[in-house]
Design a protein around this motif. Structure first.
Motif, PDB file in Angstrom:
ATOM      1  N   TYR A 150       0.832  -1.205   0.000  1.00 23.43           N
ATOM      2  CA  TYR A 150       0.000   0.000   0.000  1.00 23.43           C
ATOM      3  C   TYR A 150       0.865   1.252   0.000  1.00 23.43           C
ATOM      4  CZ  TYR A 150      -3.467  -3.445   1.262  1.00 23.43           C
ATOM      5  OH  TYR A 150      -4.265  -4.553   1.257  1.00 23.43           O
ATOM      6  N   GLU A 151       0.253   2.368  -0.430  1.00 24.51           N
ATOM      7  CA  GLU A 151       0.966   3.640  -0.344  1.00 24.51           C
ATOM      8  C   GLU A 151       1.238   3.972   1.122  1.00 24.51           C
ATOM      9  OE1 GLU A 151      -0.176   8.127  -1.327  1.00 24.51           O
ATOM     10  OE2 GLU A 151       0.047   6.856  -3.092  1.00 24.51           O
ATOM     11  N   SER A 152       0.242   3.725   1.964  1.00 34.00           N
ATOM     12  CA  SER A 152       0.430   3.868   3.408  1.00 34.00           C
ATOM     13  C   SER A 152      -0.457   2.851   4.112  1.00 34.00           C
ATOM     14  CB  SER A 152       0.073   5.290   3.876  1.00 34.00           C
ATOM     15  OG  SER A 152      -1.298   5.545   3.688  1.00 34.00           O
ATOM     16  N   ALA A 153       0.022   2.376   5.264  1.00 29.83           N
ATOM     17  CA  ALA A 153      -0.733   1.414   6.057  1.00 29.83           C
ATOM     18  C   ALA A 153      -0.362   1.586   7.521  1.00 29.83           C
ATOM     19  CB  ALA A 153      -0.443  -0.013   5.599  1.00 29.83           C
ATOM     20  N   ALA A 154      -1.375   1.583   8.378  1.00 30.01           N
ATOM     21  CA  ALA A 154      -1.165   1.677   9.818  1.00 30.01           C
ATOM     22  C   ALA A 154      -1.883   0.502  10.471  1.00 30.01           C
ATOM     23  CB  ALA A 154      -1.716   2.994  10.351  1.00 30.01           C
ATOM     24  N   PHE A 155      -1.192  -0.162  11.386  1.00 29.84           N
ATOM     25  CA  PHE A 155      -1.735  -1.361  12.029  1.00 29.84           C
ATOM     26  C   PHE A 155      -1.975  -1.105  13.501  1.00 29.84           C
ATOM     27  CE2 PHE A 155       0.613  -2.552   8.318  1.00 29.84           C
ATOM     28  CZ  PHE A 155      -0.197  -3.482   7.717  1.00 29.84           C
ATOM     29  N   ALA A 157      -2.869   3.537  -3.908  1.00 30.98           N
ATOM     30  CA  ALA A 157      -2.894   4.418  -5.086  1.00 30.98           C
ATOM     31  C   ALA A 157      -1.920   3.892  -6.130  1.00 30.98           C
ATOM     32  CB  ALA A 157      -2.517   5.836  -4.695  1.00 30.98           C
ATOM     33  N   ASP A 158      -2.352   3.934  -7.379  1.00 33.53           N
ATOM     34  CA  ASP A 158      -1.470   3.696  -8.518  1.00 33.53           C
ATOM     35  C   ASP A 158      -1.915   4.633  -9.627  1.00 33.53           C
ATOM     36  OD1 ASP A 158      -3.640   2.505  -9.874  1.00 33.53           O
ATOM     37  OD2 ASP A 158      -2.962   0.457  -9.482  1.00 33.53           O
ATOM     38  N   GLU A 159      -1.437   4.424 -10.840  1.00 32.06           N
ATOM     39  CA  GLU A 159      -1.779   5.354 -11.924  1.00 32.06           C
ATOM     40  C   GLU A 159      -3.248   5.306 -12.330  1.00 32.06           C
ATOM     41  OE1 GLU A 159      -0.263   1.510 -13.478  1.00 32.06           O
ATOM     42  OE2 GLU A 159       0.681   3.004 -12.215  1.00 32.06           O
ATOM     43  N   ASN A 160      -3.965   4.251 -11.916  1.00 33.32           N
ATOM     44  CA  ASN A 160      -5.373   4.089 -12.321  1.00 33.32           C
ATOM     45  C   ASN A 160      -6.400   4.320 -11.225  1.00 33.32           C
ATOM     46  OD1 ASN A 160      -4.565   3.250 -14.942  1.00 33.32           O
ATOM     47  ND2 ASN A 160      -4.118   1.223 -14.107  1.00 33.32           N
ATOM     48  N   VAL A 161      -6.007   4.170  -9.976  1.00 35.28           N
ATOM     49  CA  VAL A 161      -7.000   4.171  -8.906  1.00 35.28           C
ATOM     50  C   VAL A 161      -6.387   4.670  -7.598  1.00 35.28           C
ATOM     51  CG1 VAL A 161      -6.551   1.779  -8.195  1.00 35.28           C
ATOM     52  CG2 VAL A 161      -8.820   2.750  -7.845  1.00 35.28           C
ATOM     53  N   SER A 162      -7.244   5.227  -6.756  1.00 39.45           N
ATOM     54  CA  SER A 162      -6.833   5.646  -5.424  1.00 39.45           C
ATOM     55  C   SER A 162      -8.016   5.458  -4.483  1.00 39.45           C
ATOM     56  CB  SER A 162      -6.404   7.116  -5.442  1.00 39.45           C
ATOM     57  OG  SER A 162      -6.112   7.559  -4.136  1.00 39.45           O
ATOM     58  N   ASP A 174     -13.778   6.421  -0.693  1.00 41.84           N
ATOM     59  CA  ASP A 174     -13.055   7.569  -1.247  1.00 41.84           C
ATOM     60  C   ASP A 174     -12.251   8.338  -0.205  1.00 41.84           C
ATOM     61  OD1 ASP A 174     -13.987   7.069  -3.813  1.00 41.84           O
ATOM     62  OD2 ASP A 174     -15.808   8.260  -3.487  1.00 41.84           O
ATOM     63  N   ASN A 175     -12.624   8.202   1.080  1.00 42.06           N
ATOM     64  CA  ASN A 175     -11.903   8.886   2.148  1.00 42.06           C
ATOM     65  C   ASN A 175     -12.049   8.091   3.444  1.00 42.06           C
ATOM     66  OD1 ASN A 175     -14.410   9.817   3.505  1.00 42.06           O
ATOM     67  ND2 ASN A 175     -14.610  11.087   1.656  1.00 42.06           N
ATOM     68  N   SER A 176     -11.274   8.459   4.437  1.00 40.49           N
ATOM     69  CA  SER A 176     -11.260   7.689   5.685  1.00 40.49           C
ATOM     70  C   SER A 176     -12.585   7.779   6.446  1.00 40.49           C
ATOM     71  CB  SER A 176     -10.096   8.118   6.571  1.00 40.49           C
ATOM     72  OG  SER A 176     -10.137   9.493   6.823  1.00 40.49           O
ATOM     73  N   GLU A 177     -13.302   8.900   6.330  1.00 40.45           N
ATOM     74  CA  GLU A 177     -14.586   9.039   7.007  1.00 40.45           C
ATOM     75  C   GLU A 177     -15.624   8.070   6.423  1.00 40.45           C
ATOM     76  OE1 GLU A 177     -12.890  11.719   5.709  1.00 40.45           O
ATOM     77  OE2 GLU A 177     -12.091  12.415   7.638  1.00 40.45           O
ATOM     78  N   GLU A 178     -15.649   7.951   5.104  1.00 35.94           N
ATOM     79  CA  GLU A 178     -16.563   7.017   4.453  1.00 35.94           C
ATOM     80  C   GLU A 178     -16.234   5.580   4.868  1.00 35.94           C
ATOM     81  OE1 GLU A 178     -17.869   5.420   0.005  1.00 35.94           O
ATOM     82  OE2 GLU A 178     -16.365   6.994   0.167  1.00 35.94           O
TER      83      GLU A 178
END
Length: 191
Positions: free
Chosen positions: A103-108, A132-137, A163-167
């Motif tokens: 992942y671009e970022s991950a917290a455990f 995130a990559d060139e096609n999706v985030s 789409d975001n952490s709140e969702e």
């Protein structure tokens, strides 16, 4: 009154049996794992070279993936005594090394030790991530069970994306118990 209590108890047992009957257990002998999940969920097998099973509860619900692959305890950076590693030498940073790198970022968080029915150790944690990559985030949250056997490793990852952490937080709250039930049912076969 006694008849009423007996009838109520029998009805409860019948409902419990029906609830248990609604679950499906898959034992993939070729890849050496089993998992139990609701029978009505959609499933795909042989997803790719590492993902062996993918199940979905429906649109906007949980998606769970089981991964299994060969493990070489003699490789330079791999612990030779995997049981001791999982039970005694484990550090939360191992999650990042073994899972978070995808992942671009991950917290455990909520890392804990559990055991399969045969007493073998498994680590369970929650992961908040951004991919995130060139096609999706997208953002996500999942519960993961991970273990290493002498000749193979495996994990199950049950989560939601948004789409975001709140969702993601809103989606996760009503599904956390279901994810825990599925993740806790994961068993990697003994060597």
């Amino acid at each position: 009154m006694r008849l009423f209590l007996l009838a109520t108890a029998a009805a409860c047992l019948s409902c419990a049996a029906a609830a248990l009957a609604a679950d499906k257990t898959v034992h993939d002998r070729k890849h050496g794992f089993s998992l139990t999940y609701p029978e009505e969920w959609a499933s795909e097998t042989a997803f790719d070279n590492t993902i062996r099973l993918k199940i979905k509860s429906g649109e906007g619900g949980l998606t769970c993936r089981v991964s299994e692959n060969a493990y070489d305890p003699t490789a330079p950076d791999n612990p030779p005594d995997v049981r001791a590693f999982m039970e005694e030498d484990w550090q939360v940073s191992n999650w990042q090394t073994m899972v978070g790198v995808a992942y671009e970022s991950a917290a455990f968080r909520k890392d804990r030790l559990a055991h399969f029915p045969d007493g073998y150790p498994v680590r369970i944690a929650d992961m908040d991530f951004h991919y995130a990559d060139e096609n999706v985030s997208f953002y996500g949250h999942s519960r993961i069970a991970l273990t290493l056997r002498r000749s193979h490793y495996g994990f199950v990852d049950c989560g939601v994306a948004g789409d975001n952490s709140e969702e993601v937080e809103r989606k996760w709250a009503p599904l956390a118990d279901e994810a825990e039930k599925i993740v806790s049912s994961f068993v990697l076969d003994a060597d």
